[in-house]
Design an enzyme around this catalytic site. Structure first.
Site, PDB file in Angstrom:
ATOM      1  N   GLY A 209       0.837  -1.208   0.000  1.00  0.00           N
ATOM      2  CA  GLY A 209       0.000   0.000   0.000  1.00  0.00           C
ATOM      3  C   GLY A 209       0.859   1.239   0.000  1.00  0.00           C
ATOM      4  N   ASN A 210       0.269   2.353   0.345  1.00  0.00           N
ATOM      5  CA  ASN A 210       1.041   3.603   0.430  1.00  0.00           C
ATOM      6  C   ASN A 210       0.412   4.500   1.496  1.00  0.00           C
ATOM      7  OD1 ASN A 210      -1.037   5.373  -0.865  1.00  0.00           O
ATOM      8  ND2 ASN A 210      -0.667   3.950  -2.559  1.00  0.00           N
ATOM      9  N   ASN A 211       1.054   5.662   1.699  1.00  0.00           N
ATOM     10  CA  ASN A 211       0.661   6.525   2.832  1.00  0.00           C
ATOM     11  C   ASN A 211      -0.464   7.502   2.534  1.00  0.00           C
ATOM     12  OD1 ASN A 211       2.464   5.501   4.619  1.00  0.00           O
ATOM     13  ND2 ASN A 211       4.117   6.907   4.003  1.00  0.00           N
ATOM     14  N   SER A 212      -1.162   7.339   1.439  1.00  0.00           N
ATOM     15  CA  SER A 212      -2.205   8.325   1.125  1.00  0.00           C
ATOM     16  C   SER A 212      -3.233   8.387   2.261  1.00  0.00           C
ATOM     17  CB  SER A 212      -2.900   7.932  -0.180  1.00  0.00           C
ATOM     18  OG  SER A 212      -4.058   8.699  -0.331  1.00  0.00           O
ATOM     19  N   ALA A 276      -4.474   7.191  -4.644  1.00  0.00           N
ATOM     20  CA  ALA A 276      -3.102   6.747  -4.922  1.00  0.00           C
ATOM     21  C   ALA A 276      -3.168   5.235  -5.118  1.00  0.00           C
ATOM     22  CB  ALA A 276      -2.198   7.116  -3.760  1.00  0.00           C
TER      23      ALA A 276
END
Ligand code: CTP
Length: 396
Positions: A209-212, A276
């Site tokens: 995943g990512n930090n969005s 994102a």
């Protein structure tokens, strides 16, 4: 149009103050949040407890809340909270004070602090209403941007007949409803907005995943809803509250997001992809938690579907807008994405700009279209959302 709107009702000392209870009920029926401020003399005509019960909020009359502790009522916060302020009934005395900018009561100070549209609904005897002073004061209010909800003609409390009766509560509320309807610049538009990250599951407990944070997409959804659009917010896992009046669809992966958008896409005329989306997903999903074994491990990945590219290919009437978060050669990369994905516009964020990107409450964007570039300053994400919606309005 009034759903979720913050309405501040100021009541002043007229016999028509009893009608303010019905005004509160009408606003509540239409889904508005309502807070009431009262002038001292209005409490001779109707009690605060009636209005606090109906509005489900404490009624405020004085600057000081508790003399012993020094706790005070904050007229500035209340003025900023309000999406609309209504003074009803407004006596000749209050109209005079409002037109002179006096601030010797909580209600008057709140009026001066209000940044929102203000409506004044006069109620008085016919001769007071006709008096040159009242006329002059109402003119000053109009010049100051206040809307006057003209009183009706009919029998007055004095027993005389003429113009001065407070407009009926339903008509007052409809007047304000119509105002918002006029301002609803995005009514009859269906807008899909995506937000947050996607999570591409490796096993039942791990993901890519990512930090969005989703804040930008949620701000866009809130702004579009405020402008009267039908909004579908399709979001990855985030810890944010759904903006009022917005249809929210929660998804996990890029594939889920694509499926969810496809279901809504044909009836929509705008798609804003601020999510994102993860670029890769594991080729296989292990339905059991993976156990630690060797010193090293690798996971085979494949591309996730390119949602924007897929949907831009299917577009008929839709305006399709993407986002690009870049660290280097920002404009070129963003232009390239806009071209490759066949977008109408792309919102560029540069990670080199302080206060822009994931997690912040602020953002700094450049809006690129095939034939123009619009640069914006660093602003709150809500203000950035307003800039993007202004652009969308221009396009459609
Ligand atoms: N996007 C998408 N589907 C994907 C990946 C991204 O629809 N699988 C969308 C994003 O929501 C965003 C835009 O494409 O609006 C650009 O995303 P970005 O990740 O910057 O673009 P990529 O094409 O994935 O390029 P990069 O190699 O820079 O990650």
């Amino acid at each position: 149009m009034l759903k979720g709107k913050n309405v501040l009702l100021a009541i002043t000392g007229s016999i028509a103050a009893y009608k303010s209870a019905y005004i509160v009920r009408e606003f509540i029926k239409k889904g508005a949040n309502i807070k009431v401020v009262m002038s001292e003399s209005s409490t001779d005509f109707i009690t605060p407890i009636t209005l606090s019960t109906l509005s489900k909020n404490p009624v405020i009359k004085d600057f000081v809340k508790d003399k012993n502790s020094g706790e005070w009522n904050n007229h500035v916060d209340l003025g900023i909270w309000a999406d609309v302020m209504l003074v009803a009934p407004a006596t000749a005395h209050t109209i005079s004070k409002l037109s002179n900018g006096e601030a010797d009561s909580f209600m008057l100070a709140t009026y001066l602090s209000a940044r929102c549209p203000v409506f004044v609904a006069p109620a008085m005897d016919l001769d007071m209403y006709k008096h040159a002073s009242t006329k002059k004061n109402l003119l000053i209010l109009k010049e100051n941007g206040v809307s006057i909800i003209e009183p009706d003609s009919g029998e007055l409390a004095s027993g005389l007949e003429g113009k001065g009766r407070l407009k009926e509560p339903e008509d007052i509320v409809n007047h304000i409803y119509d105002y918002f309807l006029d301002k609803a610049t995005l009514k009859k538009n269906k807008i899909i907005i995506t937000a947050g990250p996607t999570h591409e599951m490796i096993d039942p407990v791990r993901y890519i995943g990512n930090n969005s944070s989703g804040k930008m997409g949620f701000a866009l959804a809130e702004e579009a809803q405020k402008r009267g659009a039908e909004v579908v917010l399709i979001t990855g896992p985030v810890g944010l509250e759904t903006p009022y009046g917005v249809k929210r669809i929660d998804i996990i992966s890029a594939e889920d997001m694509l499926k969810a958008i496809k279901k809504e896409y044909s009836q929509a005329n705008v798609l804003v992809m601020s999510a994102a989306v993860a670029d890769y997903q594991p080729i296989t999903f292990s339905d059991k938690k993976l156990k630690k074994k060797n010193e090293e491990m690798s996971i085979e990945l494949k591309k996730t579907p390119d949602i924007l590219r897929t949907l831009a290919k299917l577009k008929k009437k839709q305006l399709v807008i993407g986002f690009a978060l870049e660290t280097n050669d920002e404009k070129n990369n963003a232009y390239q994405k806009m071209k490759n994905k066949n977008l109408d516009a792309i919102v560029l964020n540069s990670l080199n700009d302080k206060g822009a990107g994931f997690g912040y409450d602020t953002n700094k964007i450049t809006l690129l279209t095939p034939n123009k570039e619009l640069e914006f300053d660093l602003k709150s994400k809500m203000d950035v959302a307003a800039d993007i919606m202004n652009f969308i309005e221009e396009c459609i």
